[in-house]
Scaffold this active site. Structure first.
Site, PDB file in Angstrom:
ATOM      1  CD  GLU A  35      -1.502   2.420   1.908  1.00 36.06           C
ATOM      2  OE1 GLU A  35      -2.481   3.285   1.804  1.00 36.06           O
ATOM      3  OE2 GLU A  35      -0.328   2.381   2.313  1.00 36.06           O
ATOM      4  CD  GLU A  36       2.860   3.167   4.548  1.00 37.55           C
ATOM      5  OE1 GLU A  36       2.438   4.269   3.473  1.00 37.55           O
ATOM      6  OE2 GLU A  36       2.044   2.990   5.203  1.00 37.55           O
ATOM      7  CG  ASP A  59      -4.561   2.661   5.711  1.00 40.07           C
ATOM      8  OD1 ASP A  59      -3.925   3.015   6.885  1.00 40.07           O
ATOM      9  OD2 ASP A  59      -4.156   2.507   4.615  1.00 40.07           O
ATOM     10  CG  HIS A  67       3.876   7.942   6.332  1.00 39.35           C
ATOM     11  ND1 HIS A  67       3.821   7.702   5.638  1.00 39.35           N
ATOM     12  CD2 HIS A  67       2.899   6.975   7.420  1.00 39.35           C
ATOM     13  CE1 HIS A  67       3.487   7.254   5.027  1.00 39.35           C
ATOM     14  NE2 HIS A  67       2.260   6.556   5.613  1.00 39.35           N
TER      15      HIS A  67
END
Ligand code: CO
Ligand code: ZN
Length: 327
Positions: free
Chosen positions: A194-195, A217, A303
């Site tokens: 996904e990232e 998410d 993040h």
């Protein structure tokens, strides 16, 4: 009750984008007694199915976490790297990183000239050894590392790395364990990559071809002094996404999630994120199109090695996902 032990194991497990083997095995082990059918597709997505003859529903949470990939080892044994997923060079200096085999390093920065910008190319990894053979043997091009950071929690909140999106995986696991009795055909997808652009979700969405999709998410919040202006806050309940850069939530899905929250007395808040996207992005434009939405977990410091979320919000997200499975 929040299962801290499971959340800690999910957060601690190594799994940057494209290297999801260990986290997939952990999740597989956790869910194997609860699914009617489990498959791993060619890209590595883990798909657990609860069979039914009714509506086909896809839930997705991504297994991968952001990390770094070694691009160069210099003659002195210092490592250069590229990022895997969205990392900010300014937030990396001084951080401890850990590789799949447990070796560690610390991120350091070259001396910057006046007004020189800090970019990833100025950073290097010091892996704490003067032994060139050791470095040559253990650190190779393409090796990946992730943040090293201990799981910690208070009565109401958690600090951990990779809450994005291991908390989403946690929510899917708990929903699957408490799957409602329903005729719906429900697919719990633990997606890869996904990232780096929701690549796993793209193939899973295509192969499952669902009638409805909901990604789970993390999302940002506007409740701390870090300056993001948005209404989402920790402790405000499950966040029902209205829009981000990859999706405008289908009006029927927005209404469905809102009605289910109201009916089941689930605390919720609406979310508009002005950056980023989720697995729902590629899934909703798959084939002829899939009405899609997102249940988001409000999370601070996205993040970074210290993402923070609220355990009650997570419980509300689980309830909303279970209600959606049975709708
Ligand atoms: Co992310
Ligand atoms: Zn995410």
């Amino acid at each position: 009750m929040f299962n801290s032990e499971l959340m800690k194991r999910l957060s601690d497990c190594f799994g940057p984008s494209g290297r999801e083997k260990m986290i997939r095995e952990l999740i597989m082990d956790e869910i194997k007694d609860f699914a009617d059918e489990i498959t791993i597709d060619p890209l590595g997505n883990l798909i657990a199915r609860k069979k039914g003859k009714g509506k086909k529903i896809l839930f997705s949470a991504h297994m991968d976490q952001i990390g770094l990939m070694v691009t160069h080892v210099d003659e002195k044994g210092f490592l250069r790297f590229a990022n895997v997923g969205g990392l900010n060079a300014k937030e990396l200096q001084g951080l401890r990183m850990v590789f799949a085999d447990g070796h560690e390093g610390v991120i350091c920065c070259e001396e910057l000239k006046e007004n020189e910008k800090l970019t990833t190319s100025k950073l290097f990894l010091d892996v704490a050894s003067c032994d060139k053979e050791f470095i040559k043997e253990n650190f190779r091009l393409g090796d990946m590392c992730v943040f090293k950071s201990d799981y910690y929690e208070t009565d109401d909140c958690v600090i951990c790395k990779a809450a994005d999106d291991r908390v989403g995986c946690y929510i899917l696991i708990e929903a699957l364990k408490n799957h409602p009795s329903t005729d719906n055909d429900v697919y719990y997808v633990f997606s890869v990559q996904e990232e780096v652009g929701c690549r796993g979700a793209k193939t899973a969405g295509y192969s499952i071809d669902p009638d409805l999709a909901v990604a789970v998410d993390v999302t940002a919040t506007g409740d701390s002094p870090d300056g993001i202006k948005m209404d989402v806050k920790l402790g405000g309940g499950a966040a029902i996404k209205l829009k981000d850069n990859s999706l405008i939530t289908h009006p029927h899905v927005k209404d469905l999630l809102t009605d289910l929250a109201e009916k089941n007395k689930i605390r919720y808040q609406y979310e508009i994120l002005e950056f980023g996207g989720t697995d729902a992005g590629p899934i909703h434009t798959s084939r002829e199109g899939v009405p899609s939405g997102v249940i988001s977990i409000p999370t601070r410091n996205l993040h970074t090695s210290g993402e923070i979320f609220n355990k009650n919000d997570v419980e509300e997200c689980i309830k909303l996902l279970i209600a959606t499975a049975g709708e």
